[in-house]
Design a protein around this motif. Structure first.
Motif, PDB file in Angstrom:
ATOM      1  N   UNK A   1      14.545  -7.353  -0.261  1.00 14.18           N
ATOM      2  CA  UNK A   1      15.001  -6.275   0.621  1.00 14.18           C
ATOM      3  C   UNK A   1      14.204  -4.997   0.425  1.00 14.18           C
ATOM      4  N   UNK A   2      13.635  -4.832  -0.744  1.00 16.85           N
ATOM      5  CA  UNK A   2      12.796  -3.656  -0.991  1.00 16.85           C
ATOM      6  C   UNK A   2      11.576  -4.118  -1.778  1.00 16.85           C
ATOM      7  N   UNK A   3      10.671  -3.175  -2.018  1.00 22.52           N
ATOM      8  CA  UNK A   3       9.494  -3.515  -2.808  1.00 22.52           C
ATOM      9  C   UNK A   3       8.235  -3.466  -1.979  1.00 22.52           C
ATOM     10  N   UNK A   4       7.110  -3.689  -2.651  1.00 21.37           N
ATOM     11  CA  UNK A   4       5.805  -3.519  -1.999  1.00 21.37           C
ATOM     12  C   UNK A   4       5.595  -4.454  -0.813  1.00 21.37           C
ATOM     13  N   UNK A   5       6.008  -5.728  -0.936  1.00 23.97           N
ATOM     14  CA  UNK A   5       5.771  -6.670   0.170  1.00 23.97           C
ATOM     15  C   UNK A   5       6.563  -6.233   1.393  1.00 23.97           C
ATOM     16  N   UNK A   6       7.806  -5.808   1.136  1.00 26.08           N
ATOM     17  CA  UNK A   6       8.656  -5.297   2.210  1.00 26.08           C
ATOM     18  C   UNK A   6       7.991  -4.110   2.909  1.00 26.08           C
ATOM     19  N   UNK A   7       7.429  -3.219   2.104  1.00 23.73           N
ATOM     20  CA  UNK A   7       6.763  -2.037   2.651  1.00 23.73           C
ATOM     21  C   UNK A   7       5.579  -2.435   3.512  1.00 23.73           C
ATOM     22  N   UNK A   8       4.766  -3.361   2.989  1.00 22.17           N
ATOM     23  CA  UNK A   8       3.583  -3.793   3.737  1.00 22.17           C
ATOM     24  C   UNK A   8       3.995  -4.460   5.048  1.00 22.17           C
ATOM     25  N   UNK A   9       4.991  -5.353   4.970  1.00 20.04           N
ATOM     26  CA  UNK A   9       5.433  -6.061   6.164  1.00 20.04           C
ATOM     27  C   UNK A   9       5.904  -5.103   7.241  1.00 20.04           C
ATOM     28  N   UNK A  10       6.700  -4.131   6.836  1.00 20.91           N
ATOM     29  CA  UNK A  10       7.221  -3.176   7.805  1.00 20.91           C
ATOM     30  C   UNK A  10       6.112  -2.288   8.352  1.00 20.91           C
ATOM     31  N   UNK A  11       5.205  -1.877   7.467  1.00 21.91           N
ATOM     32  CA  UNK A  11       4.113  -1.007   7.916  1.00 21.91           C
ATOM     33  C   UNK A  11       3.237  -1.738   8.928  1.00 21.91           C
ATOM     34  N   UNK A  12       3.001  -3.024   8.698  1.00 20.62           N
ATOM     35  CA  UNK A  12       2.204  -3.820   9.641  1.00 20.62           C
ATOM     36  C   UNK A  12       2.896  -3.873  11.001  1.00 20.62           C
ATOM     37  N   UNK A  13       4.236  -4.054  10.982  1.00 26.36           N
ATOM     38  CA  UNK A  13       4.968  -4.072  12.256  1.00 26.36           C
ATOM     39  C   UNK A  13       4.824  -2.734  12.974  1.00 26.36           C
ATOM     40  N   UNK A  14       4.901  -1.644  12.208  1.00 24.27           N
ATOM     41  CA  UNK A  14       4.753  -0.318  12.802  1.00 24.27           C
ATOM     42  C   UNK A  14       3.403  -0.158  13.479  1.00 24.27           C
ATOM     43  N   UNK A  15       2.353  -0.565  12.777  1.00 25.44           N
ATOM     44  CA  UNK A  15       1.006  -0.444  13.341  1.00 25.44           C
ATOM     45  C   UNK A  15       0.825  -1.373  14.533  1.00 25.44           C
ATOM     46  N   UNK A  16       1.437  -2.544  14.455  1.00 21.26           N
ATOM     47  CA  UNK A  16       1.351  -3.498  15.566  1.00 21.26           C
ATOM     48  C   UNK A  16       1.958  -2.880  16.828  1.00 21.26           C
ATOM     49  N   UNK A  17       3.061  -2.155  16.659  1.00 18.29           N
ATOM     50  CA  UNK A  17       3.690  -1.468  17.789  1.00 18.29           C
ATOM     51  C   UNK A  17       2.712  -0.494  18.432  1.00 18.29           C
ATOM     52  N   UNK A  18       2.074   0.315  17.579  1.00 14.13           N
ATOM     53  CA  UNK A  18       1.119   1.302  18.090  1.00 14.13           C
ATOM     54  C   UNK A  18      -0.039   0.600  18.792  1.00 14.13           C
ATOM     55  N   UNK A  19      -0.524  -0.460  18.152  1.00 21.94           N
ATOM     56  CA  UNK A  19      -1.667  -1.190  18.710  1.00 21.94           C
ATOM     57  C   UNK A  19      -1.321  -1.784  20.075  1.00 21.94           C
TER      58      UNK A  19
END
Lengths: 313, 271
Positions: free
Chosen positions: A61-79
């Motif tokens: 639920x938390x941690x680095x992998x969670x952060x990366x996964x969510x950040x990728x989704x955020x960038x994918x939205x922008x892209x």
């Protein structure tokens, strides 16, 4: 022991709120100035999908992998948004409105199906639980600290470093992207860096304030500061101050009226904005009205004087 | 091979340049040669691709075909020798910053990544503001400046770059007469110092007095060369099509050379 903990909890909640606001202000100021603040709305909603997918795949639920996964989704939205705009069949606002609800809805559906018994539910998703951050602690150097507080401290530091190091480049790319490009600064790369940090900040802030309140913390303090100063660096400083004030007063008032702490903090950013909108020395509504009235009176007096002078004696 | 000079005797050499949006050509097969030390106007009807031409030369928009050389090399290798003034409307003048700060941005290219502007940069920016008679407004927030003053700040930002080739997009659009004269004089001084000036210009009436080189553009290059040779009714008619009837009624010359330019004999500062 219990007494000292009880004493510390309010402080931790206020500090966490202030950190969300400061981290948000640092990236949000540049988004507001370039007219892209609604991207933070899109990002903060979309990351739900990333958070849920990573949780389903890894159980974290938390941690680095969670952060990366969510950040990728955020960038994918922008892209995806920018790809839609590039087809020239759709304007920017419509493209934003098309992409993020899909991601958000998918995330919420997955939550409904797979996560009925887990603590991330729709309410938390929207508003967060800043009042309960002390339930999830980690120990650092002998101190037991809320995970949210630690995460927000780290991301605030990262944002501060990014803005500090690339201040000149961010300023130029925001004010005049064409010149930035002509001079060989890559405004596109900088912009994605900024949006990546916005995504990471949204993930870190997610537990504490949820997606709706996060948007308030990214947009409202910079928008307030924008009314109060005409210097970019001061805008960043004032935005951070507004965040601190809103968190402290928001916590106190939430306790007093027994309402949602995060909600009250966001309301207080709105109160700060309203005050600035009405009272800001140069741009505020009231000072402008007062100056216009004074000038009108001044002009009337001048006209009366000249009429007086023309009258034959 | 990339470092070999191609047409080094030319300030600007454009060959076969084609740009399109959505399969619609904006610029078609542009061939352009500009000798150094000229002050050139790029003139054409709305939608002729004047702004796109500058942006394509500076690689701000992608081109489908063709190549560009500035003083013999691709733009990427010549950034430091090129100054660029975008249209005034291209930026948000409500941005929280001062006139001096905007001018200092012209030095960011020289500073490169990460290095901060210091006292030396501020002094250079101040000198450039003095050159355009805007020193008194250095610490004004930019939205408090008039259109003409904003344009002067933009010009100062280009001056501070100390470039050899300058591209200016509509620097005289929407400015007062004093500012227009000031801008023309400063550009003239740069030209006299051997710099090359390329200006997107909207006003046919002033082409002959302000410029010594003319590029007539309408998606393709209609004509290019010294103003005295290119500024003819036939060429203008080819560039502007039907709109030229209006121009001819306005004291247009027949196809004959123009008298010497009075502006070139002017010396001294108008400020």
């Amino acid at each position: 022991m219990l007494a000292s903990l009880m004493e510390r909890i309010p402080v931790m909640i206020m500090v966490t709120g202030a950190l969300v606001g400061m981290a948000g202000t640092l990236v949000g100021s540049f988004l507001v100035l370039s007219g892209r603040s609604m991207l933070s709305d899109a990002i903060s909603h979309s990351i739900i999908l990333g958070i849920v997918v990573v949780w389903l795949l890894t159980g974290q639920q938390t941690g680095p992998i969670q952060t990366i996964g969510a950040a990728v989704t955020g960038l994918l939205t922008v892209f995806l948004t920018q790809a839609l705009v590039r087809t020239r069949r759709m304007r920017n606002d419509a493209a934003i409105g098309l992409v993020f609800p899909v991601f958000f809805a998918l995330g919420v559906l997955l939550l409904n199906v797979y996560a009925r018994d887990v603590h991330i539910d729709e309410h938390t998703v929207l508003l967060g639980e800043i009042g309960f951050i002390w339930l999830d602690n980690i120990t650092i150097a002998g101190y037991e600290l809320p995970r949210s507080l630690v995460a927000m401290s780290a991301i605030t530091l990262v944002n501060l470093l990014f803005v500090g190091v690339f201040y000149k480049e961010l300023k130029l790319a925001t004010f005049d992207p064409m010149l930035a490009r002509a001079l060989g600064f890559a405004p596109g790369v900088l912009s994605y860096g900024l949006l990546l940090l916005t995504s990471v900040t949204a993930v870190a802030a997610f537990d504490a304030v949820g997606v709706i309140l996060f948007v308030a913390f990214v947009i409202v303090p910079p928008a307030t500061a924008y009314l109060l100063t005409e210097r970019l660096w001061l805008m960043l400083v004032i935005g951070c101050l507004v965040s601190v004030i809103a968190s402290v007063t928001g916590y106190i008032l939430a306790n007093y009226w027994d309402v949602s702490i995060g909600g009250m903090m966001a309301v207080m950013t709105g109160v700060a904005f309203t005050l600035a909108f009405l009272l800001a020395p140069r741009h505020g509504l009231l000072p402008r009205w007062w100056r216009a009235r004074r000038d009108a009176a001044h002009n009337r007096a001048a006209i009366d004087d000249s009429a007086e002078a023309k009258r034959p004696s | 091979m990339a470092d070999a000079l191609h047409e080094p005797q030319l300030a600007l050499h454009v060959e076969d340049l084609t740009v399109s949006y959505q399969n619609k050509p904006v610029l078609w097969d542009i061939d352009l040669d500009l000798p150094p030390g000229v002050m050139a106007a790029v003139v054409g009807p709305n939608g002729a691709g004047k702004t796109s031409l500058i942006k394509a030369i500076l690689e701000l928009i992608p081109s489908l075909a063709g190549h560009v050389r500035i003083l013999g090399k691709p733009y990427r290798q010549q950034r430091g020798r090129v100054g660029y003034v975008p249209q005034r409307s291209a930026v948000d003048w409500e941005f929280p910053t001062t006139a001096l700060d905007v001018v200092t941005m012209g030095l960011y290219g020289r500073l490169g990544w990460l290095r901060r502007p210091g006292r030396r940069e501020r002094e250079e920016a101040m000198q450039a503001l003095e050159q355009v008679a805007m020193a008194d407004f250095a610490h004004r927030q930019i939205s408090q400046l008039s259109g003409g003053q904003q344009q002067r700040v933009f010009l100062a930002r280009a001056l501070v770059q100390q470039a050899e080739v300058y591209f200016l997009d509509e620097p005289m659009a929407g400015v007062d007469a004093t500012t227009e004269r000031a801008i023309v004089n400063i550009l003239g001084e740069l030209r006299d110092a051997g710099k090359t000036i390329i200006v997107v210009h909207h006003d046919l009436q002033t082409v002959r007095t302000y410029f010594d080189w003319l590029v007539l553009l309408n998606v393709g290059v209609v004509a290019q060369g010294p103003v005295s040779e290119v500024y003819t009714a036939a060429n203008l008619r080819r560039a502007y099509g039907g709109q030229v009837a209006l121009l001819e009624g306005n004291g247009m010359p027949a196809d004959k050379p123009t008298p010497p330019d009075p502006q070139r004999d002017q010396t001294g500062d108008v400020f």
